[in-house]
Design an enzyme around this catalytic site. Structure first.
Site, mmCIF file in Angstrom:
data_model
loop_
_atom_site.group_PDB
_atom_site.id
_atom_site.type_symbol
_atom_site.label_atom_id
_atom_site.label_comp_id
_atom_site.label_asym_id
_atom_site.label_seq_id
_atom_site.Cartn_x
_atom_site.Cartn_y
_atom_site.Cartn_z
ATOM 1 C CG ASP A 3 -0.338 0.082 2.520
ATOM 2 O OD1 ASP A 3 0.876 0.342 2.568
ATOM 3 O OD2 ASP A 3 -1.036 -0.081 3.534
ATOM 4 C CG HIS A 48 -7.007 7.913 -7.127
ATOM 5 N ND1 HIS A 48 -6.439 7.704 -5.891
ATOM 6 C CD2 HIS A 48 -7.989 8.845 -6.917
ATOM 7 C CE1 HIS A 48 -7.042 8.463 -4.986
ATOM 8 N NE2 HIS A 48 -7.996 9.157 -5.581
HETATM 9 P P1 OAD Z 1 -2.901 4.034 2.147
HETATM 10 O O1 OAD Z 1 -1.591 3.340 2.079
HETATM 11 O O2 OAD Z 1 -2.953 5.468 2.473
HETATM 12 O O3 OAD Z 1 -3.837 3.289 3.207
HETATM 13 C C1 OAD Z 1 -4.002 1.915 3.200
HETATM 14 C C2 OAD Z 1 -4.810 1.546 4.424
HETATM 15 O O4 OAD Z 1 -5.081 0.166 4.364
HETATM 16 C C3 OAD Z 1 -4.081 1.799 5.737
HETATM 17 O O5 OAD Z 1 -5.017 2.293 6.693
HETATM 18 C C4 OAD Z 1 -3.557 0.413 6.136
HETATM 19 O O6 OAD Z 1 -3.443 0.242 7.515
HETATM 20 C C5 OAD Z 1 -4.669 -0.450 5.569
HETATM 21 N N1 OAD Z 1 -4.240 -1.795 5.192
HETATM 22 C C6 OAD Z 1 -3.137 -2.182 4.518
HETATM 23 N N2 OAD Z 1 -3.146 -3.504 4.285
HETATM 24 C C7 OAD Z 1 -4.297 -3.970 4.831
HETATM 25 C C8 OAD Z 1 -4.892 -5.263 4.932
HETATM 26 N N3 OAD Z 1 -4.339 -6.342 4.408
HETATM 27 N N4 OAD Z 1 -6.065 -5.367 5.581
HETATM 28 C C9 OAD Z 1 -6.677 -4.275 6.134
HETATM 29 N N5 OAD Z 1 -6.158 -3.039 6.067
HETATM 30 C C10 OAD Z 1 -4.990 -2.881 5.417
HETATM 31 O O7 OAD Z 1 -3.618 3.762 0.748
HETATM 32 P P2 OAD Z 1 -4.913 4.425 0.129
HETATM 33 O O8 OAD Z 1 -5.867 4.844 1.177
HETATM 34 O O9 OAD Z 1 -5.388 3.522 -0.933
HETATM 35 O O10 OAD Z 1 -3.353 8.251 -4.881
HETATM 36 O O11 OAD Z 1 -4.268 5.715 -0.545
HETATM 37 C C11 OAD Z 1 -5.078 6.523 -1.347
HETATM 38 C C12 OAD Z 1 -4.292 7.197 -2.399
HETATM 39 O O12 OAD Z 1 -3.062 7.694 -1.884
HETATM 40 C C13 OAD Z 1 -3.844 6.322 -3.544
HETATM 41 O O13 OAD Z 1 -4.845 6.044 -4.472
HETATM 42 C C14 OAD Z 1 -2.758 7.155 -4.146
HETATM 43 C C15 OAD Z 1 -2.051 7.640 -2.915
HETATM 44 O O14 OAD Z 1 -1.505 8.899 -3.021
HETATM 45 C C16 OAD Z 1 -2.900 8.514 -6.114
HETATM 46 O O15 OAD Z 1 -2.060 7.859 -6.646
HETATM 47 C C17 OAD Z 1 -3.559 9.683 -6.767
#
Ligand code: OAD
Length: 336
Positions: free
Chosen positions: A99, A160
């Site tokens: 992530d 996105h």
């Molecule tokens: P983040 O990395 O910000 O958040 C991921 C979330 O998922 C966190 O709260 C983690 O704790 C949780 N997480 C990770 N693995 C998990 C699992 N197996 N089970 C449950 N929870 C889990 O990612 P996003 O929220 O997707 O934008 O980030 C949003 C945007 O930020 C992306 O689309 C990207 C980035 O900047 C662009 O590229 C425009």
């Protein structure tokens, strides 16, 4: 919030502004209530909160319990027709794709090639679709895993964008290239250039500062019709995606399945008298549920409680691989 407003109303009624008769007092309080409502609505509309609604003050009983069982009962009641799912990078991590914000992230490092294990959380979304309950899946992910898992293009909004396709940046040209073409360029370590006009070719992922894809406009028609919002694996920190949680109707239950709480209500907005964001704690909560843990585990448990465990298993085992391949090969999530 309801307490604050009723207190204000009561104060105004008892002070009475010189009103001698009770009816007049009630009427005057009613007018002031209405003014207050209008004011709240005006702020709400201006700030695009979508919550200038008196329904919220009455704390309706939409869930028996504020946990996964409450959501399961709600679905089993038969009143749920339009589920919207929202996802972030957390649904892909079990496929080996890191992530963005977890401490051990290694951004997009495993993205090329789809010989990855399928994450169960993604199949849960496809299972909801197979049950006829999925209105739309909104994803922030650009890895195209949802396409691979077989979520039909018309059910998918890649908010996105996607790395699955790329496009010439020349506005006169806009020639499209597929993933294979781009992967070859990246692996060869050359700047991808359009075969027609030699301008640079850029993946269809949205960069910061760029507009969101046209399909994101579906928010306007989808969210008012949502009767259950399920949010999976996202930190809910990137706008405008994160504020989508406020676009569902005021009584619509919202379930977050994530490692940690996310999208919590903004205390400043609470002070201003608005509900904004998810509200897991506090006496006013009647619809928000957080299931904290691994996405795949949460989705499996969810399916089990719904009596869909075998369906989910067979979807994962035999699943939608052929469907997925054809979706991926034919490309874009272009139509509604
Ligand atoms: P983040 O990395 O910000 O958040 C991921 C979330 O998922 C966190 O709260 C983690 O704790 C949780 N997480 C990770 N693995 C998990 C699992 N197996 N089970 C449950 N929870 C889990 O990612 P996003 O929220 O997707 O934008 O980030 C949003 C945007 O930020 C992306 O689309 C990207 C980035 O900047 C662009 O590229 C425009």
């Amino acid at each position: 919030m309801s307490k604050d407003l009723s207190l204000t109303t009561k104060d105004k009624t008892t002070k009475g502004k010189g009103c001698s008769n009770e009816n007049h007092q009630r009427l005057s309080a009613g007018v002031e209530d209405k003014e207050m409502d209008n004011l709240r609505k005006w702020f709400s509309d201006k700030l695009a909160l979508g919550l200038g609604n008196k329904d919220l003050m009455e704390k309706p009983k939409v869930l028996h319990t504020l946990d996964l069982d409450g959501i399961v009962d709600y679905i089993k009641s038969g009143n749920v027709r339009n589920i919207i799912t929202m996802a972030g990078a957390g649904i892909s991590t079990s496929a080996g794709i890191p992530d963005f914000r977890s401490p051990s992230s290694g951004l997009y490092s495993k993205l090329c090639g789809f010989d990855l294990p399928y994450p169960e959380a993604i199949f849960e979304i496809e299972l909801l679709n197979k049950k006829g309950l999925l209105l739309r899946h909104y994803t922030q992910n650009v890895d195209a895993l949802e396409r691979v898992a077989g979520i039909p293009a018309e059910k998918l909004v890649e908010a996105h964008g996607t790395l699955h396709t790329s496009r010439c940046i020349n506005p006169e040209c806009r020639e499209e290239y597929d993933r294979k073409w781009m992967t070859e360029k990246v692996l060869a370590d050359v700047v991808p250039r359009c075969e027609q006009c030699k301008a640079v070719v850029k993946p269809d992922a949205v960069f910061f500062g760029e507009p969101l894809p046209e399909r994101f406009r579906l928010v306007e028609e989808d969210f008012p019709n949502c009767d259950l919002l399920i949010i999976l694996g996202t930190s809910l920190v990137v706008q405008p995606f994160s504020s989508l949680v406020d676009r569902v109707p005021p009584r619509c239950p919202r379930l977050l399945i994530n490692h940690e709480e996310a999208g919590n209500e903004d205390p400043v907005m609470v002070v201003l008298g608005f509900s904004c964001g998810l509200q897991f704690h506090g006496a006013d909560n009647f619809r928000d549920v957080a299931w904290l843990g691994d996405c795949d585990e949460g989705c499996y448990l969810f399916a089990e409680k719904l009596g869909w465990k075998e369906d989910l298993k067979s979807l994962i085992e035999n699943g939608c691989q052929s469907e997925a391949i054809s979706t991926v090969e034919t490309g874009a999530a272009g139509s509604t």
